[in-house]
Design a protein around this motif. Structure first.
Motif, PDB file in Angstrom:
ATOM      1  N   GLY A  37       0.835  -1.047  -0.022  1.00  0.00           N
ATOM      2  CA  GLY A  37       0.077  -0.067   0.027  1.00  0.00           C
ATOM      3  C   GLY A  37       0.697   1.216   0.059  1.00  0.00           C
ATOM      4  N   SER A  38       0.181   2.407   0.092  1.00  0.00           N
ATOM      5  CA  SER A  38       0.824   3.614   0.166  1.00  0.00           C
ATOM      6  C   SER A  38       0.243   4.697   0.958  1.00  0.00           C
ATOM      7  N   VAL A  39       0.983   5.447   1.817  1.00  0.00           N
ATOM      8  CA  VAL A  39       0.528   6.366   2.721  1.00  0.00           C
ATOM      9  C   VAL A  39       1.277   7.705   2.340  1.00  0.00           C
ATOM     10  N   ALA A  40       0.398   8.809   2.482  1.00  0.00           N
ATOM     11  CA  ALA A  40       0.850  10.153   2.135  1.00  0.00           C
ATOM     12  C   ALA A  40       0.613  10.993   3.365  1.00  0.00           C
ATOM     13  N   ALA A  41       1.649  11.872   3.905  1.00  0.00           N
ATOM     14  CA  ALA A  41       1.379  12.563   5.162  1.00  0.00           C
ATOM     15  C   ALA A  41       1.969  13.850   4.846  1.00  0.00           C
ATOM     16  N   THR A  42       1.614  14.957   5.685  1.00  0.00           N
ATOM     17  CA  THR A  42       2.398  16.122   5.692  1.00  0.00           C
ATOM     18  C   THR A  42       2.939  16.287   7.129  1.00  0.00           C
ATOM     19  N   SER A  43       4.005  17.206   6.980  1.00  0.00           N
ATOM     20  CA  SER A  43       4.782  17.596   8.252  1.00  0.00           C
ATOM     21  C   SER A  43       5.251  19.319   8.324  1.00  0.00           C
ATOM     22  N   LEU A  49       3.078   7.149  12.472  1.00  0.00           N
ATOM     23  CA  LEU A  49       2.829   8.359  11.518  1.00  0.00           C
ATOM     24  C   LEU A  49       1.767   9.227  12.053  1.00  0.00           C
ATOM     25  N   GLY A  50       0.744   8.501  12.690  1.00  0.00           N
ATOM     26  CA  GLY A  50      -0.485   9.324  12.871  1.00  0.00           C
ATOM     27  C   GLY A  50       0.039  10.254  14.034  1.00  0.00           C
ATOM     28  N   LYS A  51       0.837  10.022  14.783  1.00  0.00           N
ATOM     29  CA  LYS A  51       1.317  10.890  16.034  1.00  0.00           C
ATOM     30  C   LYS A  51       2.331  11.976  15.696  1.00  0.00           C
ATOM     31  N   HIS A  52       3.080  11.588  14.773  1.00  0.00           N
ATOM     32  CA  HIS A  52       4.311  12.691  14.144  1.00  0.00           C
ATOM     33  C   HIS A  52       4.003  13.367  12.730  1.00  0.00           C
ATOM     34  N   ALA A  53       2.903  13.058  12.090  1.00  0.00           N
ATOM     35  CA  ALA A  53       2.618  13.615  10.823  1.00  0.00           C
ATOM     36  C   ALA A  53       1.169  13.618  10.757  1.00  0.00           C
ATOM     37  N   THR A  62      11.084  15.062  10.653  1.00  0.00           N
ATOM     38  CA  THR A  62      10.119  13.760  10.611  1.00  0.00           C
ATOM     39  C   THR A  62      10.423  12.644   9.660  1.00  0.00           C
ATOM     40  N   ALA A  63      11.162  13.165   8.580  1.00  0.00           N
ATOM     41  CA  ALA A  63      11.460  11.992   7.583  1.00  0.00           C
ATOM     42  C   ALA A  63      12.693  11.183   8.094  1.00  0.00           C
ATOM     43  N   SER A  64      13.690  11.834   8.969  1.00  0.00           N
ATOM     44  CA  SER A  64      14.561  11.072   9.611  1.00  0.00           C
ATOM     45  C   SER A  64      14.178  10.225  10.591  1.00  0.00           C
ATOM     46  N   ALA A  65      13.438  10.493  11.474  1.00  0.00           N
ATOM     47  CA  ALA A  65      12.944   9.894  12.748  1.00  0.00           C
ATOM     48  C   ALA A  65      12.191   8.856  12.221  1.00  0.00           C
ATOM     49  N   PHE A  66      11.452   8.926  11.014  1.00  0.00           N
ATOM     50  CA  PHE A  66      10.406   7.780  10.243  1.00  0.00           C
ATOM     51  C   PHE A  66      11.516   6.796   9.874  1.00  0.00           C
ATOM     52  N   ARG A  67      12.611   7.027   9.262  1.00  0.00           N
ATOM     53  CA  ARG A  67      13.652   6.141   9.010  1.00  0.00           C
ATOM     54  C   ARG A  67      14.187   5.212  10.031  1.00  0.00           C
ATOM     55  N   ARG A  68      14.358   6.027  11.283  1.00  0.00           N
ATOM     56  CA  ARG A  68      14.950   5.118  12.436  1.00  0.00           C
ATOM     57  C   ARG A  68      13.880   4.218  12.953  1.00  0.00           C
TER      58      ARG A  68
END
Length: 376
Positions: free
Chosen positions: A72-78, A138-142, A84-90
């Motif tokens: 699937g796919s997810v789109a989010a804004t921040s 994702l829902g908590k950080h973006a 946010t992108a760096s934290a998601f990778r970790r």
């Protein structure tokens, strides 16, 4: 003689008591039931029941069966795109997943000249049961703006085996719970042990029916974007305006006059109309009406919002073209203005235009006016 008889009777009585106690102890020992032996530990350990799940956040509504192929796919804004992108990778690596593709495009100013918006895209893989944890993160950080996650069983046999496996595990757990009761009837205990042996034997004979050997991974495409700034021009590409003004003539000369004018113009997203035609009324019956036909360019101040605000956007521009005001002139003008209102494709602007009229009778002029613009 008397003492001898007393001794004999005492000996007989003592012997009888000792024999009676020994016999009673023997009878008691023989009549005692054998101790119940503790049931041996089961060869198959039933899976522990999962802990009760946490309250749903609304982002983890996905099927997490490990026998499924999920993608699937997810789109989010921040607001903070890079952190946010760096934290998601970790977070992906913390959950045991992997990042297989990554692309980050970032710039500080989101001006109209920039064709590509700031964004970070990832393709990740992880176990399906970990999807809820990742989506909750994702829902908590973006701010999730779109989510499309689907799952499908790779083979029907895997689905059948999963159903059978769950039923057998539930029955074995029930049997183990009953066998743990020390007061269980021996006949019932024997029947339960026989049933458990059959179920365990079937699992050993057909590992596919019990072993979780159908593990898959979920593939997820995630895209982070900076929040879209609302467009005050309602995504219009052209702007038409109607303008009213007061033109003062002879600013640097001895003969001064003024004319009331009005006109229309059209242009792009620039604050200054690209093409404009203005007509000016004659101040007296002896004079003729005037006209100007000009082209213009302009830009906003970067330090003051670059024109993205919904009100009070200052700008600067220039115009040049033809003018007829009792004589033919080459008109050259600067323009200083402010967009008082700019929202939903409607603009209200005030501006001043210092103007030079170059011809046989050159003179200076200044025009002060207001315009109402409509984007389309």
């Amino acid at each position: 003689m008397t003492h001898g008889r007393a001794f004999v009777w005492s000996l007989l009585i003592g012997t009888s008591v000792v024999a009676g106690c020994a016999g009673a102890a023997k009878v008691s020992t023989l009549s005692a039931p054998p101790a119940v032996r503790e049931a041996p530990p089961p060869a198959y350990q039933a899976a522990a029941a999962p802990p009760p799940g946490a309250a749903s956040t609304g982002y983890a509504d996905v099927n997490t069966d490990n026998a499924l192929i999920s993608n699937g796919s997810v789109a989010a804004t921040s607001e903070e795109l890079l952190p946010t992108a760096s934290a998601f990778r970790r977070e992906v690596y913390r959950l045991g997943g992997r990042v297989f593709a990554e692309q980050v495009h970032f710039h500080v100013d989101a001006d109209d000249e920039v064709k590509q918006a700031s964004a970070a895209t990832y393709r990740i893989k992880l176990l399906p049961r970990l999807l809820p944890d990742l989506l909750d993160w994702l829902g908590k950080h973006a701010t999730i703006t779109a989510q499309d996650v689907s799952s499908i069983i790779a083979m029907e046999s895997e689905g059948d085996a999963s159903i059978v496996r769950a039923d057998v595990q539930a029955r074995l757990a029930e049997i183990d719970g009953q066998l743990a009761d020390p007061a269980l009837d021996p006949k019932h205990r024997a029947a339960l042990e026989t049933e458990r042996a059959k179920l365990t034997g079937a699992a050993i004979a057909d590992p596919g029916a019990m072993a979780d050997n159908t593990r898959r991974v979920a593939v997820l495409d995630v895209r982070f974007e900076a929040p879209l700034r609302p467009d005050p021009l309602a995504r219009g590409s052209l702007i038409g305006h109607a303008r009213g003004s007061l033109l003062g003539l002879g600013v640097l000369g001895q003969t001064r006059g003024s004319r009331i004018g009005g006109g229309v113009g059209i242009g792009g997203r620039s604050p200054v109309a690209s093409f404009e035609v203005m007509g000016y009324a004659a101040p007296t019956m002896a004079e003729r009406a005037g006209v100007t036909v000009t082209l213009g360019i302009g830009s906003y101040s970067r330090a003051l919002g670059s024109g993205h605000r919904s009100s009070f956007n200052p700008y600067i521009g220039a115009r040049f073209g033809y003018a007829y005001l009792q004589a033919n002139y080459l008109a050259v003008a600067a323009e200083l203005g402010v967009e008082l209102v700019k929202q939903r494709g409607v603009l209200w602007t005030v501006s001043a235009r210092p103007m030079g009229l170059v011809g046989s009778d050159s003179q200076g002029a200044i025009e002060v006016g207001s315009s109402l613009d409509l984007a389309f």
